[in-house]
Design an enzyme around this catalytic site. Structure first.
Site, PDB file in Angstrom:
ATOM      1  N   ARG A  40      -8.306   0.803  10.203  1.00 56.49           N
ATOM      2  CA  ARG A  40      -7.957  -0.982  10.966  1.00 56.49           C
ATOM      3  C   ARG A  40      -8.797  -1.546  11.417  1.00 56.49           C
ATOM      4  NH1 ARG A  40      -2.287   0.436   9.818  1.00 56.49           N
ATOM      5  NH2 ARG A  40      -0.723  -1.665  10.578  1.00 56.49           N
TER       6      ARG A  40
ATOM      7  N   ARG B  99       1.191  -8.990  13.304  1.00 54.77           N
ATOM      8  CA  ARG B  99       0.526  -8.029  12.610  1.00 54.77           C
ATOM      9  C   ARG B  99      -0.301  -8.387  11.702  1.00 54.77           C
ATOM     10  NH1 ARG B  99       5.371  -5.257  10.047  1.00 54.77           N
ATOM     11  NH2 ARG B  99       3.756  -3.771   8.886  1.00 54.77           N
TER      12      ARG B  99
ATOM     13  N   ARG C 163      12.612  -2.676  10.408  1.00 61.93           N
ATOM     14  CA  ARG C 163      11.596  -1.978  11.603  1.00 61.93           C
ATOM     15  C   ARG C 163      11.723  -2.594  12.475  1.00 61.93           C
ATOM     16  NH1 ARG C 163       6.036  -0.177   8.123  1.00 61.93           N
ATOM     17  NH2 ARG C 163       5.236  -1.125   9.967  1.00 61.93           N
TER      18      ARG C 163
ATOM     19  N   LYS D 144       0.974  -0.988   0.386  1.00 55.37           N
ATOM     20  CA  LYS D 144      -0.639   0.155  -0.078  1.00 55.37           C
ATOM     21  C   LYS D 144       0.966   1.452  -0.591  1.00 55.37           C
ATOM     22  CE  LYS D 144      -1.884  -1.077   3.974  1.00 55.37           C
ATOM     23  NZ  LYS D 144      -1.393  -2.173   4.482  1.00 55.37           N
TER      24      LYS D 144
ATOM     25  N   ARG E  83      12.719  -6.710   5.116  1.00 57.49           N
ATOM     26  CA  ARG E  83      12.105  -5.254   4.174  1.00 57.49           C
ATOM     27  C   ARG E  83      13.724  -3.968   5.071  1.00 57.49           C
ATOM     28  NH1 ARG E  83       6.791  -2.486   4.849  1.00 57.49           N
ATOM     29  NH2 ARG E  83       6.941  -3.161   6.604  1.00 57.49           N
TER      30      ARG E  83
HETATM   31  P1  AMP Z   1       1.576   0.426   8.954  1.00 60.25           P
HETATM   32  O1  AMP Z   1       2.892   1.158   8.706  1.00 60.25           O
HETATM   33  O2  AMP Z   1       0.785   1.395   8.572  1.00 60.25           O
HETATM   34  O3  AMP Z   1       2.119  -1.061   9.203  1.00 60.25           O
HETATM   35  O4  AMP Z   1       1.558   0.824  10.869  1.00 60.25           O
HETATM   36  C1  AMP Z   1       2.769   0.236  11.781  1.00 60.25           C
HETATM   37  C2  AMP Z   1       2.075   0.643  12.745  1.00 60.25           C
HETATM   38  O5  AMP Z   1       1.219   1.497  13.852  1.00 60.25           O
HETATM   39  C3  AMP Z   1       0.550  -0.519  13.479  1.00 60.25           C
HETATM   40  O6  AMP Z   1       1.352  -2.021  12.906  1.00 60.25           O
HETATM   41  C4  AMP Z   1       0.062  -0.122  14.502  1.00 60.25           C
HETATM   42  O7  AMP Z   1       0.698  -0.399  15.714  1.00 60.25           O
HETATM   43  C5  AMP Z   1      -0.214   1.894  14.570  1.00 60.25           C
HETATM   44  N1  AMP Z   1      -1.090   1.768  13.158  1.00 60.25           N
HETATM   45  C6  AMP Z   1      -0.856   2.283  12.081  1.00 60.25           C
HETATM   46  N2  AMP Z   1      -2.182   2.560  11.956  1.00 60.25           N
HETATM   47  C7  AMP Z   1      -3.343   2.408  12.756  1.00 60.25           C
HETATM   48  C8  AMP Z   1      -4.442   2.345  13.095  1.00 60.25           C
HETATM   49  N3  AMP Z   1      -5.143   2.346  11.882  1.00 60.25           N
HETATM   50  N4  AMP Z   1      -4.958   1.879  13.366  1.00 60.25           N
HETATM   51  C9  AMP Z   1      -4.620   1.018  15.292  1.00 60.25           C
HETATM   52  N5  AMP Z   1      -2.968   1.576  15.014  1.00 60.25           N
HETATM   53  C10 AMP Z   1      -2.218   2.200  13.638  1.00 60.25           C
END
Ligand code: AMP
Length: 221
Positions: free
Chosen positions: A88, A171, A160, A13, A127
């Site tokens: 989410r 996740r 990360r 994404k 990654r």
């Molecule tokens: P991402 O970079 O989108 O994979 O997000 C990394 C982490 O940020 C996720 O695993 C959550 O811990 C937190 N996070 C990001 N977006 C959300 C969301 N919409 N709701 C809750 N936690 C989020």
């Protein structure tokens, strides 16, 4: 154009949003990036979010909804937005609809990136990200020219904390339990579209642009 990119972690994404958002003149709003920036800056939000993010758990819905409301009220989002990583959960999706309603707007399209789990595991495991500006590399299909260094700005590459195996497994579980129900939510609202996120980067970009072009044409009628 008001767009959501939906899909499991590692679906691409963020990569696709970075490629297409400027073509459509809309900001790429990635809640994961916003949280990582807050954590790095040590803000109150960052302190609250840190333990959730590092364990691969979701930050509470109320916190995320406040963050997204503030962001969508920023003038650069007036013409539209591309949300990556939000919503989410069902309460986030309902909260987003309510917020857009108050703003006299609505979602035009939700693009779902379908990717098989073994592909997600491979992508997330290999990654590496650049410290300076977040450029993304992958051990197998996009390695840096010099190991551990960003090709574009020479900064150090890091993994990360939530791309480590225990957090990745969590996740994906959290995605299945809390985010996957959104597919039905958006299907029922007639805004749902799907791409094969397992294809190559260029091919996925073409598929995404084809959808956004159609939506843009319908919107301007
Ligand atoms: P991402 O970079 O989108 O994979 O997000 C990394 C982490 O940020 C996720 O695993 C959550 O811990 C937190 N996070 C990001 N977006 C959300 C969301 N919409 N709701 C809750 N936690 C989020």
């Amino acid at each position: 154009m008001n767009v959501v990119f939906l899909g499991p972690p590692g679906a691409g994404k963020g990569t696709q949003a970075a490629r297409v958002s400027s073509c459509y003149g809309i900001p790429h709003i990635a809640t994961g990036d916003m949280l990582r920036e807050a954590i790095a800056a040590g803000t109150e939000l960052g302190q609250l979010a840190r333990s959730y993010v590092e364990r691969g758990e979701l930050v509470p819905d109320e916190v995320m909804l406040r963050l997204i409301e503030e962001r969508l009220r920023n003038p650069d989002a007036e013409k539209g937005f591309l949300l990556d990583g939000f919503p989410r959960t069902l309460p986030q999706a309902e909260g987003l609809d309510a917020l857009l309603d108050r703003m006299g707007r609505r979602l035009d399209v939700v693009v779902f990136f379908r990717v098989p789990t073994p592909t997600l595991l491979r992508r997330l495991g290999g990654r590496w990200i650049c410290r300076a500006r977040g450029h993304v590399y992958h051990e197998d299909h996009h390695p840096p020219k010099v190991p551990g260094r960003c090709d574009l700005d020479g900064s150090e590459l890091y993994q990360r904390p939530d791309d480590r195996p225990e957090a990745v497994a969590r996740r994906l579980e959290v995605y299945e339990q809390q985010t996957a129900p959104l597919l039905e939510y958006y299907r029922a609202r007639g805004v749902f579209r799907e791409v094969d996120g397992g294809a190559g980067i260029e091919e996925v970009t073409r598929a995404v642009c084809a959808i956004l072009d159609t939506v843009g044409r319908e919107g301007s009628r």
